[in-house]
Design an enzyme around this catalytic site. Structure first.
Site, PDB file in Angstrom:
ATOM      1  N   ARG A  26     117.580 -32.026  67.785  1.00  0.00           N
ATOM      2  CA  ARG A  26     118.594 -32.196  66.746  1.00  0.00           C
ATOM      3  C   ARG A  26     118.777 -33.678  66.420  1.00  0.00           C
ATOM      4  NH1 ARG A  26     121.106 -27.275  69.060  1.00  0.00           N
ATOM      5  NH2 ARG A  26     122.019 -28.410  70.805  1.00  0.00           N
ATOM      6  N   PHE A  53     117.288 -19.855  60.246  1.00  0.00           N
ATOM      7  CA  PHE A  53     117.716 -19.307  61.554  1.00  0.00           C
ATOM      8  C   PHE A  53     118.717 -20.280  62.189  1.00  0.00           C
ATOM      9  CE2 PHE A  53     113.220 -18.425  60.742  1.00  0.00           C
ATOM     10  CZ  PHE A  53     113.202 -17.039  60.688  1.00  0.00           C
ATOM     11  N   ASP A  70     121.187 -17.849  57.973  1.00  0.00           N
ATOM     12  CA  ASP A  70     121.085 -16.984  59.149  1.00  0.00           C
ATOM     13  C   ASP A  70     121.437 -15.570  58.716  1.00  0.00           C
ATOM     14  OD1 ASP A  70     121.043 -17.611  62.419  1.00  0.00           O
ATOM     15  OD2 ASP A  70     121.940 -15.690  61.880  1.00  0.00           O
ATOM     16  N   SER A  71     120.799 -14.583  59.319  1.00  0.00           N
ATOM     17  CA  SER A  71     121.060 -13.183  58.954  1.00  0.00           C
ATOM     18  C   SER A  71     122.425 -12.710  59.442  1.00  0.00           C
ATOM     19  CB  SER A  71     119.971 -12.275  59.522  1.00  0.00           C
ATOM     20  OG  SER A  71     119.944 -12.368  60.935  1.00  0.00           O
ATOM     21  N   ALA A 102     124.391 -16.131  54.485  1.00  0.00           N
ATOM     22  CA  ALA A 102     124.126 -15.021  55.404  1.00  0.00           C
ATOM     23  C   ALA A 102     123.056 -14.145  54.765  1.00  0.00           C
ATOM     24  CB  ALA A 102     125.392 -14.228  55.671  1.00  0.00           C
ATOM     25  N   ASP A 109     113.535 -22.574  63.287  1.00  0.00           N
ATOM     26  CA  ASP A 109     113.823 -22.356  64.714  1.00  0.00           C
ATOM     27  C   ASP A 109     114.164 -20.885  64.926  1.00  0.00           C
ATOM     28  OD1 ASP A 109     114.322 -22.772  67.396  1.00  0.00           O
ATOM     29  OD2 ASP A 109     116.371 -23.474  67.079  1.00  0.00           O
ATOM     30  N   CYS A 138     110.211 -20.469  70.667  1.00  0.00           N
ATOM     31  CA  CYS A 138     110.837 -20.370  71.999  1.00  0.00           C
ATOM     32  C   CYS A 138     110.294 -19.168  72.760  1.00  0.00           C
ATOM     33  CB  CYS A 138     112.354 -20.285  71.872  1.00  0.00           C
ATOM     34  SG  CYS A 138     112.951 -18.814  71.013  1.00  0.00           S
TER      35      CYS A 138
END
Length: 411
Positions: A212, A228, A250-251, A277, A315, A355
């Site tokens: 970040r 994300f 982001d969902s 969203a 991400d 990740c």
């Protein structure tokens, strides 16, 4: 103590101090019926002592706590936690006025397999990923109080979604010590609401702190898209770095609410940011970009959605949590990065991450390489990223290196 006897020749990995014993390596058990979470002694086929660890049903049958014959008691836990704290003091994330967010325990990386502890101000959030650590949670809490001293005000236990479902532990999240309603903590001088009650992981993605800060370094004057975004960590840093605008996607509507709350904490009334969203792939499939914002005096959020991005952050959550999903995961990373390469403006910077522990660095890099070729963009690697120092990797357990990232310059 109950005993596990390994098959002949199956002790070699323990000789290299690898902290896992797989079920196929076990010949038989002695000392009574094993219960999940039991502390067991592990012997070679010829009777030699090898290790002590937690037993659990599954592929990874034993997670090794020690390669020495010693009691697993309060003093043991306290010594391991004190050693973990010393590491965090050494790397400089403890005792700073501008930072009270850090990972204190990172499983195998701190010789405490199956345990994660994140610190948010005066609250520690403890998460068990093995039945053994769940069984020991109260002992661990007492040891943690002794190690952290007066700086620790509360310990919240958050393991409902990380423990094996078939263990049928009836686990509920809740405080093991104290209580806290103060959900604001500080990272590198920025403030964040931490949702340890219902949020992902322990409530915040502690492992992206250093990355970040790198986004902040590159953000000045750029139009940023944070895909994300979860609670908006990258977005907040980009704002402080002087971004011209920041879009967070982001969902989860709940995550978007937290993004807005974190923006208000740090940049009240700032109109450079907007959160959406929406599903990531649907968002990225929208119409072509509008012309550049440069020279406009009006707000970028009046009328149509601004689509000209020259800094994009990808991400996503883990696309592959096990090797069986590897092929589909690599396709997913290729598709996602290809769309980002198609969208990003010439001279843009792409931060892209995986990740997924099942995806290694070379596989991830190949997926991104394929995406660049498909999009017909010239790309340079500026940085190769990984998890921060408070997420250490046990040199005998390379599986602990799970976070992979690339910073790319796109012509």
């Amino acid at each position: 103590m109950k005993t596990i006897i390994l098959r002949k020749g199956k002790e070699e990995s323990l000789g290299r101090f690898h902290p896992w014993i797989f079920s196929g390596a076990i010949h038989h058990t002695e000392g009574g019926t094993l219960e999940e979470g039991d502390i067991v002694e592990v012997l070679a086929s010829d009777g030699r002592f090898l290790a002590i660890g937690h037993w659990q049903i599954g592929s990874i049958a034993v997670r090794v706590l020690t390669f020495k014959r010693q009691p697993i008691n309060q003093a043991f836990w306290q010594k391991r936690l004190a050693a973990a704290l010393d590491v965090r003091k050494t790397i400089g994330v403890v005792g700073r006025a501008d930072n009270d967010i850090f990972r204190l325990v990172h499983g195998e990386g701190d010789n405490l397999p199956g345990l994660v502890i994140d610190i948010y101000g005066g609250t520690a959030v403890m998460q068990a990923h093995s039945v053994g650590m769940h069984v020991c949670r109260h002992e661990l809490a007492e040891a943690l109080k002794a190690v952290m001293g007066e700086s620790l005000k509360a310990i919240y236990y958050k393991s409902e979604t990380t423990l094996p479902f078939k263990a049928q532990l009836g686990q509920e999240n809740g405080f093991l010590f104290g209580e806290s309603n103060d959900d604001v903590a500080r990272e590198n001088g920025l403030k964040f609401h931490i949702d340890w009650l219902k949020g992902q992981k322990t409530g915040f993605f502690v492992d992206q702190r250093d990355n970040r800060a790198l986004v902040e370094h590159y953000a000045k004057g750029r139009k940023v898209l944070n895909m994300f975004c979860y609670t908006g960590g990258f977005s907040v840093y980009a704002m402080r770095g002087g971004a011209e605008l920041v879009h967070s996607v982001d969902s989860s509507a709940k995550a978007v609410e937290l993004v807005d709350a974190n923006m208000e904490l740090n940049f009240p009334g700032d109109t450079r940011h907007k959160a959406f969203a929406e599903d990531a792939f649907k968002f990225m499939e929208k119409d072509l970009p509008l012309p550049s914002l440069k020279g406009r005096e009006s707000s970028p959020f009046k009328g149509e959605l601004e689509r000209v991005y020259d800094l994009i952050i990808l991400d996503p959550p883990a696309f592959a949590k096990h090797k069986d999903a590897l092929r589909n995961a690599l396709r997913g990373y290729t598709k996602l990065n290809c769309k980002a390469f198609e969208m990003i403006q010439p001279g843009g910077i792409l931060f892209t991450f995986s990740c997924s522990q099942a995806v290694n660095k070379d596989q991830f890099r190949m997926a991104v390489f394929t995406a660049a070729a498909m999009a017909k963009r010239k790309v340079r690697i500026l940085h190769q990223l990984h998890q921060p120092a408070d997420h250490p990797i046990n040199i005998y357990h390379p599986e602990g290196e799970y976070l992979k990232g690339l910073v790319l310059y796109v012509e």
